[in-house]
Design a protein around this motif. Structure first.
Motif, short mmCIF file in Angstrom:
data_model
loop_
_atom_site.label_atom_id
_atom_site.label_comp_id
_atom_site.label_asym_id
_atom_site.label_seq_id
_atom_site.Cartn_x
_atom_site.Cartn_y
_atom_site.Cartn_z
N GLU A 167 -17.45 4.57 -16.90
CA GLU A 167 -17.91 4.72 -18.29
C GLU A 167 -19.05 3.74 -18.58
O GLU A 167 -19.01 3.00 -19.55
N HIS A 189 -3.82 12.74 -12.81
CA HIS A 189 -5.09 13.46 -12.64
C HIS A 189 -4.80 14.89 -12.16
O HIS A 189 -3.94 15.10 -11.31
N MET A 208 -7.79 14.93 -21.04
CA MET A 208 -9.21 14.62 -21.20
C MET A 208 -9.96 15.08 -19.96
O MET A 208 -9.51 14.83 -18.84
N SER A 209 -11.08 15.74 -20.17
CA SER A 209 -11.92 16.15 -19.03
C SER A 209 -12.63 14.94 -18.45
O SER A 209 -13.06 14.05 -19.18
N TYR A 210 -12.77 14.92 -17.13
CA TYR A 210 -13.53 13.85 -16.51
C TYR A 210 -14.33 14.39 -15.33
O TYR A 210 -14.07 15.49 -14.83
N ARG A 241 -16.91 9.34 -15.38
CA ARG A 241 -17.23 9.58 -16.80
C ARG A 241 -16.22 10.55 -17.40
O ARG A 241 -15.88 11.56 -16.77
N LEU A 242 -15.77 10.25 -18.59
CA LEU A 242 -15.09 11.27 -19.37
C LEU A 242 -16.15 12.26 -19.87
O LEU A 242 -17.30 11.90 -20.09
N TYR A 252 -16.93 15.16 -22.78
CA TYR A 252 -16.51 15.69 -24.08
C TYR A 252 -17.08 17.09 -24.26
O TYR A 252 -18.15 17.40 -23.72
#
Lengths: 126, 126
Positions: free
Chosen positions: B39, B63, B96-98, B119-120, B122
């Motif tokens: 991040e 995950h 959450m997408s990553y 990175r996440l 959005y």
């Protein structure tokens, strides 16, 4: 000399400006040993890669970069770049999230793309 | 000898199994020259990287890998890996997408992580 972060930023700016302007011109950024994996489909060499990119089923495209990270690659002078962003095609109002990962290598005072992987990203759901 | 796709798949399976099981054990996958950008925040070296990962503010994590692409790296024997997926932490119901990008390099009959960027992602909006 510019550092790897600045070089990565310049590369990313130039890459998407070229992609969104006239993607046939991307051929200059690839070489015979370059690889693209586009939505799982593999391509090798500048001609094959740019043929794929120019035949994508849209006329107009606009990329928006949301995040850009860079690290030095293990090969001297190379840079690994990770981009997340959104793209809009033609007159579709809904942007699509994407991620793209490059390894760029120095050659003749400039850089070319050695590794290139592209994926659309869909919202997570359980 | 296994090909780069198989090695990448084995690496990814092992990485997230270790992460979700006991992430202190990830230290074995990094070396002093390894880099993590998490991040946007950069870390170097196995100890610093795993300290960051073990101090992430959740107890349980799971995950789910949705896509995994791999290419040979420019450095002989290395492999570039791009993962997209989702993660769930503790008792939060919403995944959450990553996206995560590795360059793994061979050493002493195995592989270690040289480049690692996380990175996440959005959902795209206009």
């Amino acid at each position: 000399m510019a550092n790897f972060q600045d070089i990565a930023q310049q590369f990313v700016d130039f890459y998407y400006k070229t992609f969104d302007g006239d993607r046939t011109q991307l051929v200059a950024l690839y070489r015979p040993n370059s690889m693209l994996t586009f939505e799982k489909e593999p391509f090798q060499g500048a001609q094959n890669i740019v043929e794929k990119l120019t035949n994508l089923p849209f006329e107009k495209v606009q990329h928006r970069v949301d995040t850009m990270d860079a690290q030095p690659a293990s090969q001297e002078g190379g840079i690994v770049v990770l981009v997340t962003g959104a793209l809009m095609v033609d007159d579709q109002p809904q942007p699509m999230s994407y991620v793209q990962n490059f390894t760029i290598l120095p050659a003749e005072g400039s850089y070319y793309v050695f590794n290139d992987m592209f994926r659309l990203v869909y919202p997570a759901h359980g």
